[in-house]
Design an enzyme around this catalytic site. Structure first.
Site, PDB file in Angstrom:
ATOM      1  N   ASP A 127      14.674  29.360  62.654  1.00 21.92           N
ATOM      2  CA  ASP A 127      15.894  29.428  61.558  1.00 21.92           C
ATOM      3  C   ASP A 127      15.674  29.284  60.190  1.00 21.92           C
ATOM      4  O   ASP A 127      14.700  28.259  59.758  1.00 21.92           O
ATOM      5  CB  ASP A 127      16.698  28.414  62.231  1.00 21.92           C
ATOM      6  N   ASN A 142      23.381  36.656  67.609  1.00 22.11           N
ATOM      7  CA  ASN A 142      23.000  37.563  66.398  1.00 22.11           C
ATOM      8  C   ASN A 142      23.454  38.799  66.367  1.00 22.11           C
ATOM      9  O   ASN A 142      23.453  39.476  65.332  1.00 22.11           O
ATOM     10  CB  ASN A 142      21.497  37.368  66.368  1.00 22.11           C
TER      11      ASN A 142
HETATM   12  C1  FPP Z   1      16.951  33.201  61.982  1.00 22.58           C
HETATM   13  O1  FPP Z   1      17.337  33.182  60.388  1.00 22.58           O
HETATM   14  C2  FPP Z   1      16.402  34.336  62.122  1.00 22.58           C
HETATM   15  C3  FPP Z   1      16.746  35.429  63.015  1.00 22.58           C
HETATM   16  C4  FPP Z   1      18.279  35.634  63.196  1.00 22.58           C
HETATM   17  C5  FPP Z   1      16.101  36.418  63.134  1.00 22.58           C
HETATM   18  C6  FPP Z   1      14.337  36.518  62.966  1.00 22.58           C
HETATM   19  C7  FPP Z   1      13.979  37.930  63.649  1.00 22.58           C
HETATM   20  C8  FPP Z   1      13.079  38.423  62.851  1.00 22.58           C
HETATM   21  C9  FPP Z   1      12.497  37.880  61.488  1.00 22.58           C
HETATM   22  C10 FPP Z   1      12.633  39.913  63.600  1.00 22.58           C
HETATM   23  C11 FPP Z   1      11.500  39.802  64.582  1.00 22.58           C
HETATM   24  C12 FPP Z   1      10.421  38.732  64.534  1.00 22.58           C
HETATM   25  C13 FPP Z   1       9.501  38.275  65.444  1.00 22.58           C
HETATM   26  C14 FPP Z   1       8.688  37.243  65.250  1.00 22.58           C
HETATM   27  C15 FPP Z   1       9.447  39.102  66.802  1.00 22.58           C
HETATM   28  P1  FPP Z   1      18.780  32.887  59.792  1.00 22.58           P
HETATM   29  O2  FPP Z   1      18.796  34.313  59.268  1.00 22.58           O
HETATM   30  O3  FPP Z   1      19.697  32.816  60.942  1.00 22.58           O
HETATM   31  O4  FPP Z   1      18.505  32.216  58.728  1.00 22.58           O
HETATM   32  P2  FPP Z   1      19.901  31.215  58.092  1.00 22.58           P
HETATM   33  O5  FPP Z   1      20.317  30.181  59.008  1.00 22.58           O
HETATM   34  O6  FPP Z   1      19.119  30.543  56.686  1.00 22.58           O
HETATM   35  O7  FPP Z   1      20.833  32.285  57.653  1.00 22.58           O
END
Ligand code: FPP
Length: 238
Positions: free
Chosen positions: A21, A69
């Site tokens: 996260d 998501n």
């Molecule tokens: C959380 O950060 C992350 C995600 C919802 C997506 C993560 C997925 C990837 C980077 C793509 C694939 C990766 C792998 C390792 C297969 P957020 O956007 O919720 O962060 P925030 O809470 O700061 O908005």
């Protein structure tokens, strides 16, 4: 790494699950688009995985995309799917070629066809490996997983036990996580591995995922190694 931390010893968690996260907030802080935060997050994840396997961890499960998501703006989702299309094979190939089996867990059918294909190919190419594994949770939700498993048991007319139920989950052949790490300052599981997490040790970091370093991972494992896992028993029974 500090004293008392034994690489490869029984204090190393066999299975670490990670809620990555904070990519979006990290990008915002650095005046970058969210998509770049996700790219840095994906790169950091690969580095962490390599380091974790070097330390003696056997399984790593990463929460890459939850069922919730999928309600994010179309533009952000397209950006994430593009990451899979452009980099997944290259990045994960690097880790998996060392004998690591990749599994996608979740309702993959919700992804665009070509992204499903990328994941299926990685699964097929690594299917011969045993003992070390990466589980990429995509379109994953623990409640959805449990409901799926219940329906499969009903269809088979089966009464389940704890063991047989575990085998109906997406994580069927993987041991339960010993340690779950969540970055990004939030202190919750967000529908991740709810059944499998029954006795997992939880570790929360204030760092945003792209800045969660190899040293931070060692810190989490070090804290894990100091905890006593009683699994409901008394100290004397251990
Ligand atoms: C959380 O950060 C992350 C995600 C919802 C997506 C993560 C997925 C990837 C980077 C793509 C694939 C990766 C792998 C390792 C297969 P957020 O956007 O919720 O962060 P925030 O809470 O700061 O908005």
């Amino acid at each position: 790494m500090s004293k008392g931390f034994v690489t490869g010893g029984d204090k190393i968690p066999k299975h670490i699950a990670i809620i990555m996260d904070g990519n979006g907030r990290w990008a915002k802080k650095h005046l970058m688009p969210r998509s770049l935060g996700h790219k840095y997050g994906m790169e950091r994840m690969i580095g962490l995985m390599e380091h974790a396997f070097d330390l003696g961890v056997d399984y790593i499960t990463v929460y890459a995309l939850s069922t919730e998501n999928l309600k994010r703006p179309k533009e952000e989702l397209e950006g994430l799917f593009d990451l899979f299309r452009k980099y997944f094979k290259q990045y994960f190939g690097r880790v998996c070629e060392k004998g690591v089996r990749l599994r996608a867990i979740g309702d993959i059918s919700l992804l665009p066809d070509d992204v499903q294909q990328v994941l299926r190919e990685a699964e097929a190419e690594t299917a011969q490996y045993q003992g070390k594994g990466i589980n990429v949770a995509v379109c994953y939700g623990a409640r959805d997983e449990i409901v799926h498993a219940v329906n499969r048991a009903i269809e088979r007319g089966e009464k389940v036990t704890e063991e047989s139920f575990s085998r109906l989950l997406y994580t069927a052949e993987v041991p339960d996580p010993d340690l779950i790490i969540r970055t990004g300052k939030e202190v919750r599981l967000s529908n991740f591995l709810l059944y499998q997490a029954a006795y997992a040790e939880l570790y929360f970091s204030d760092k945003m995922f792209p800045e969660f370093s190899d040293k931070d991972l060692e810190g989490a494992i070090e804290e894990y190694s100091r905890r006593t896992r009683r699994f409901g028993k008394t100290d004397e029974q251990l």
